[in-house]
Enzyme design. Structure first.
Site, PDB file in Angstrom:
ATOM      1  N   ASP A  34      76.843 -33.166  31.692  1.00 15.24           N
ATOM      2  CA  ASP A  34      75.574 -33.010  32.411  1.00 15.24           C
ATOM      3  C   ASP A  34      75.534 -33.928  33.620  1.00 15.24           C
ATOM      4  O   ASP A  34      75.976 -35.083  33.556  1.00 15.24           O
ATOM      5  CB  ASP A  34      74.396 -33.333  31.474  1.00 15.24           C
ATOM      6  CG  ASP A  34      73.082 -32.762  31.968  1.00 15.24           C
ATOM      7  OD1 ASP A  34      72.559 -31.833  31.339  1.00 15.24           O
ATOM      8  OD2 ASP A  34      72.568 -33.243  33.010  1.00 15.24           O
ATOM      9  N   ILE A  63      78.933 -29.542  37.358  1.00 15.50           N
ATOM     10  CA  ILE A  63      79.758 -28.359  37.112  1.00 15.50           C
ATOM     11  C   ILE A  63      80.391 -27.825  38.396  1.00 15.50           C
ATOM     12  O   ILE A  63      81.313 -27.013  38.333  1.00 15.50           O
ATOM     13  CB  ILE A  63      78.984 -27.231  36.393  1.00 15.50           C
ATOM     14  CG1 ILE A  63      77.804 -26.735  37.239  1.00 15.50           C
ATOM     15  CG2 ILE A  63      78.535 -27.674  35.020  1.00 15.50           C
ATOM     16  CD1 ILE A  63      77.157 -25.472  36.676  1.00 15.50           C
ATOM     17  N   ALA A  85      73.916 -25.262  32.135  1.00 12.83           N
ATOM     18  CA  ALA A  85      73.684 -26.000  33.376  1.00 12.83           C
ATOM     19  C   ALA A  85      73.147 -25.077  34.459  1.00 12.83           C
ATOM     20  O   ALA A  85      73.779 -24.078  34.799  1.00 12.83           O
ATOM     21  CB  ALA A  85      74.975 -26.668  33.841  1.00 12.83           C
ATOM     22  N   THR A 128      68.487 -15.279  31.769  1.00 11.81           N
ATOM     23  CA  THR A 128      67.033 -15.222  31.687  1.00 11.81           C
ATOM     24  C   THR A 128      66.533 -13.792  31.789  1.00 11.81           C
ATOM     25  O   THR A 128      67.179 -12.947  32.427  1.00 11.81           O
ATOM     26  CB  THR A 128      66.396 -16.065  32.814  1.00 11.81           C
ATOM     27  OG1 THR A 128      64.983 -15.815  32.880  1.00 11.81           O
ATOM     28  CG2 THR A 128      66.991 -15.703  34.171  1.00 11.81           C
ATOM     29  N   ASP A 129      65.380 -13.533  31.203  1.00  9.29           N
ATOM     30  CA  ASP A 129      64.766 -12.206  31.342  1.00  9.29           C
ATOM     31  C   ASP A 129      64.339 -11.917  32.775  1.00  9.29           C
ATOM     32  O   ASP A 129      64.104 -10.770  33.145  1.00  9.29           O
ATOM     33  CB  ASP A 129      63.580 -12.045  30.392  1.00  9.29           C
ATOM     34  CG  ASP A 129      62.460 -13.053  30.601  1.00  9.29           C
ATOM     35  OD1 ASP A 129      62.604 -13.980  31.422  1.00  9.29           O
ATOM     36  OD2 ASP A 129      61.418 -12.922  29.918  1.00  9.29           O
ATOM     37  N   GLU A 130      64.276 -12.962  33.603  1.00  8.29           N
ATOM     38  CA  GLU A 130      63.823 -12.768  34.982  1.00  8.29           C
ATOM     39  C   GLU A 130      64.818 -11.972  35.827  1.00  8.29           C
ATOM     40  O   GLU A 130      64.460 -11.489  36.903  1.00  8.29           O
ATOM     41  CB  GLU A 130      63.517 -14.116  35.627  1.00  8.29           C
ATOM     42  CG  GLU A 130      62.376 -14.845  34.938  1.00  8.29           C
ATOM     43  CD  GLU A 130      61.916 -16.080  35.684  1.00  8.29           C
ATOM     44  OE1 GLU A 130      61.929 -16.067  36.937  1.00  8.29           O
ATOM     45  OE2 GLU A 130      61.541 -17.063  35.023  1.00  8.29           O
ATOM     46  N   TYR A 153      65.608 -18.089  42.246  1.00 13.31           N
ATOM     47  CA  TYR A 153      66.111 -18.497  40.931  1.00 13.31           C
ATOM     48  C   TYR A 153      66.721 -17.321  40.182  1.00 13.31           C
ATOM     49  O   TYR A 153      67.868 -17.382  39.736  1.00 13.31           O
ATOM     50  CB  TYR A 153      64.984 -19.115  40.097  1.00 13.31           C
ATOM     51  CG  TYR A 153      65.316 -19.154  38.620  1.00 13.31           C
ATOM     52  CD1 TYR A 153      66.397 -19.900  38.155  1.00 13.31           C
ATOM     53  CD2 TYR A 153      64.560 -18.445  37.687  1.00 13.31           C
ATOM     54  CE1 TYR A 153      66.730 -19.930  36.811  1.00 13.31           C
ATOM     55  CE2 TYR A 153      64.875 -18.469  36.339  1.00 13.31           C
ATOM     56  CZ  TYR A 153      65.954 -19.212  35.902  1.00 13.31           C
ATOM     57  OH  TYR A 153      66.271 -19.229  34.562  1.00 13.31           O
ATOM     58  N   LYS A 157      70.712 -16.476  38.986  1.00 15.62           N
ATOM     59  CA  LYS A 157      71.140 -16.212  37.606  1.00 15.62           C
ATOM     60  C   LYS A 157      71.782 -14.826  37.473  1.00 15.62           C
ATOM     61  O   LYS A 157      72.755 -14.655  36.731  1.00 15.62           O
ATOM     62  CB  LYS A 157      69.955 -16.346  36.649  1.00 15.62           C
ATOM     63  CG  LYS A 157      69.380 -17.751  36.555  1.00 15.62           C
ATOM     64  CD  LYS A 157      70.398 -18.768  36.046  1.00 15.62           C
ATOM     65  CE  LYS A 157      70.629 -18.656  34.556  1.00 15.62           C
ATOM     66  NZ  LYS A 157      71.515 -19.725  34.046  1.00 15.62           N
ATOM     67  N   ASN A 182      60.684 -16.640  27.964  1.00 14.96           N
ATOM     68  CA  ASN A 182      60.194 -17.978  28.287  1.00 14.96           C
ATOM     69  C   ASN A 182      60.342 -18.918  27.091  1.00 14.96           C
ATOM     70  O   ASN A 182      59.656 -18.748  26.082  1.00 14.96           O
ATOM     71  CB  ASN A 182      58.721 -17.915  28.708  1.00 14.96           C
ATOM     72  CG  ASN A 182      58.531 -17.420  30.114  1.00 14.96           C
ATOM     73  OD1 ASN A 182      59.206 -16.472  30.534  1.00 14.96           O
ATOM     74  ND2 ASN A 182      57.623 -18.032  30.854  1.00 14.96           N
ATOM     75  N   PRO A 208      46.078 -25.521  36.832  1.00 18.93           N
ATOM     76  CA  PRO A 208      46.140 -24.580  37.958  1.00 18.93           C
ATOM     77  C   PRO A 208      46.810 -23.257  37.561  1.00 18.93           C
ATOM     78  O   PRO A 208      48.029 -23.114  37.620  1.00 18.93           O
ATOM     79  CB  PRO A 208      46.957 -25.332  39.000  1.00 18.93           C
ATOM     80  CG  PRO A 208      47.858 -26.224  38.185  1.00 18.93           C
ATOM     81  CD  PRO A 208      47.072 -26.606  36.968  1.00 18.93           C
ATOM     82  N   ASN A 252      49.298 -15.009  30.656  1.00 22.35           N
ATOM     83  CA  ASN A 252      49.321 -16.453  30.862  1.00 22.35           C
ATOM     84  C   ASN A 252      47.974 -17.083  30.529  1.00 22.35           C
ATOM     85  O   ASN A 252      47.911 -18.206  30.012  1.00 22.35           O
ATOM     86  CB  ASN A 252      49.705 -16.769  32.311  1.00 22.35           C
ATOM     87  CG  ASN A 252      51.200 -16.656  32.550  1.00 22.35           C
ATOM     88  OD1 ASN A 252      51.991 -16.617  31.612  1.00 22.35           O
ATOM     89  ND2 ASN A 252      51.585 -16.592  33.809  1.00 22.35           N
ATOM     90  N   GLY A 278      56.097 -13.947  45.471  1.00 23.16           N
ATOM     91  CA  GLY A 278      56.998 -13.103  44.694  1.00 23.16           C
ATOM     92  C   GLY A 278      56.822 -13.201  43.197  1.00 23.16           C
ATOM     93  O   GLY A 278      57.772 -12.983  42.435  1.00 23.16           O
ATOM     94  N   TYR A 335      51.037 -28.005  44.187  1.00 18.09           N
ATOM     95  CA  TYR A 335      49.651 -27.663  43.836  1.00 18.09           C
ATOM     96  C   TYR A 335      48.600 -28.324  44.719  1.00 18.09           C
ATOM     97  O   TYR A 335      47.442 -27.895  44.724  1.00 18.09           O
ATOM     98  CB  TYR A 335      49.373 -28.057  42.379  1.00 18.09           C
ATOM     99  CG  TYR A 335      50.237 -27.329  41.392  1.00 18.09           C
ATOM    100  CD1 TYR A 335      50.032 -25.991  41.106  1.00 18.09           C
ATOM    101  CD2 TYR A 335      51.291 -27.987  40.746  1.00 18.09           C
ATOM    102  CE1 TYR A 335      50.842 -25.313  40.210  1.00 18.09           C
ATOM    103  CE2 TYR A 335      52.105 -27.327  39.849  1.00 18.09           C
ATOM    104  CZ  TYR A 335      51.870 -25.990  39.580  1.00 18.09           C
ATOM    105  OH  TYR A 335      52.675 -25.332  38.688  1.00 18.09           O
TER     106      TYR A 335
END
Length: 345
Positions: A34, A63, A85, A128-130, A153, A157, A182, A208, A252, A278, A335
């Site tokens: 790491d 890495i 990572a 990720t599911d994203e 991001y 991925k 998540n 927020p 959420n 986005g 924020y």
């Protein structure tokens, strides 16, 4: 003795996996590799040396440093690489996409090259599911769907996944991929939405909430994801991806209300603010494929949220120093100037 290299093992999901695999696999030796960025912390690995002795090793390294990676693989006689990572926070990817391309894409390439060079080592990629992007209507993403990332991001991925698949097809590298929903639970850096809101609530600060708070997410407890990764390593089909989540989603806003209820804090702490750029409206995973291997989650999303809230309430020693440090500048950047929304209740 099996020798596993866990990259990003001082981060959130990585450290929980290291704890899980050492506890459940007595014949496994783990080397954590790491860089120790802001979210990779030695505190996340506290007491592992005392508990597991020679079965646990830590090496600080990037890495993207091919020489250091190869040196580590050789010195530790690695036969399996699990790549946690990554730069992972969508808001930070909007502010600085460059870091995500370097770590998530180039870093994955460096690891794949090392795995190929040293005898086609077993390789598992944490995704990720994203990568699926926004999911319309009532349908759920299945592993054969096309990738449609919509943030820097998720694009990084998805790009890493393409490299992983290419190394399987071109070089015969034995790879698998898990696409997690998540994750929440212990040791998650408080920039992420659930620990952010929990620690804000504990400090009686406003929460927020982006936009109307109706974005749909599947919140899974991190140890459930760790169990799924473990199963994929042992029984997953080489060259395949597996969705990992509860198969259930909530808004959420519902997540916020659950954690406020668990902490005994008022809903007046909720503050709707202008949405981020986005922002995907809905993620939803079909998890039949991983369940067919014999896995199912131990926690519902609500149970995961409540368990996470309790951990942060009981472990301020871990998160309070983070909140008192560099995090304040980050929080103000993201924020501080975000416009509040006056939405009907």
């Amino acid at each position: 003795m099996e020798n596993i290299l866990v990259t990003g093992g001082a981060g959130f999901i990585g450290c929980n996996f290291v704890r899980y695999i050492l506890k459940n696999e007595p014949d496994v030796q783990v080397t954590v590799y790491d860089k120790l960025t802001y979210a990779g912390r030695l505190e996340n690995l506290a007491n592992l040396k005392e508990s597991y002795g020679r079965r646990y090793h830590f090496i600080q390294g990037d890495i993207c440093d091919a020489a250091k990676v190869e040196e580590t693989v050789t010195a530790s006689d690695i036969d399996t690489i699990i790549n946690f990572a990554a730069e992972t926070h969508v808001d930070r990817s909007i502010l600085d996409p460059d870091a995500f391309v370097k770590t998530d894409v180039y870093g994955t390439y460096v690891l794949l090259e090392a795995a190929r060079k040293f005898g086609n080592l077993r390789f598992h990629q944490i995704s990720t599911d994203e990568v699926y992007g926004h999911i319309e209507g009532q349908r759920r993403s299945v592993e054969g769907d096309g990738l449609d990332p919509r943030s820097p991001y998720s694009a990084s991925k998805a790009s890493a996944e393409l490299f992983v698949n290419a190394y399987n097809i071109t070089y015969g590298l034995p790879v698998t991929i898990s696409r997690g929903a998540n994750n929440i639970g212990p040791y998650q850096y408080p920039e992420k939405v659930v620990p952010l809101f929990i620690t804000n609530a504990l400090a009686s600060m406003q929460l927020p909430v982006y936009g109307d708070g109706q974005q749909m997410r599947d919140y899974q407890y991190v140890t459930d994801h760790c169990a799924a990764i473990h199963l994929i390593l042992r029984r997953g089909r080489i060259g395949e991806a597996y969705n990992v989540g509860t198969g259930s989603e909530m808004t959420n806003l519902a997540m916020v209300e659950i954690l406020l209820d668990e902490l005994g804090r008022p809903r007046s702490l909720i503050q709707h603010v202008e949405d981020r750029l986005g922002h995907d409206r809905r993620y939803s995973l079909d998890v039949a494929k991983i369940m067919a291997l014999g896995w199912e989650p131990d926690h519902t999303p609500e149970e995961a949220i409540r368990a996470t809230a309790r951990w942060y309430r009981e472990n301020s020693w871990w998160w309070q120093p983070i909140r008192d440090g560099e995090f304040q500048d980050y929080y103000q950047t993201v924020y501080g100037d975000r416009k509040a929304l006056d939405l009907p209740r």
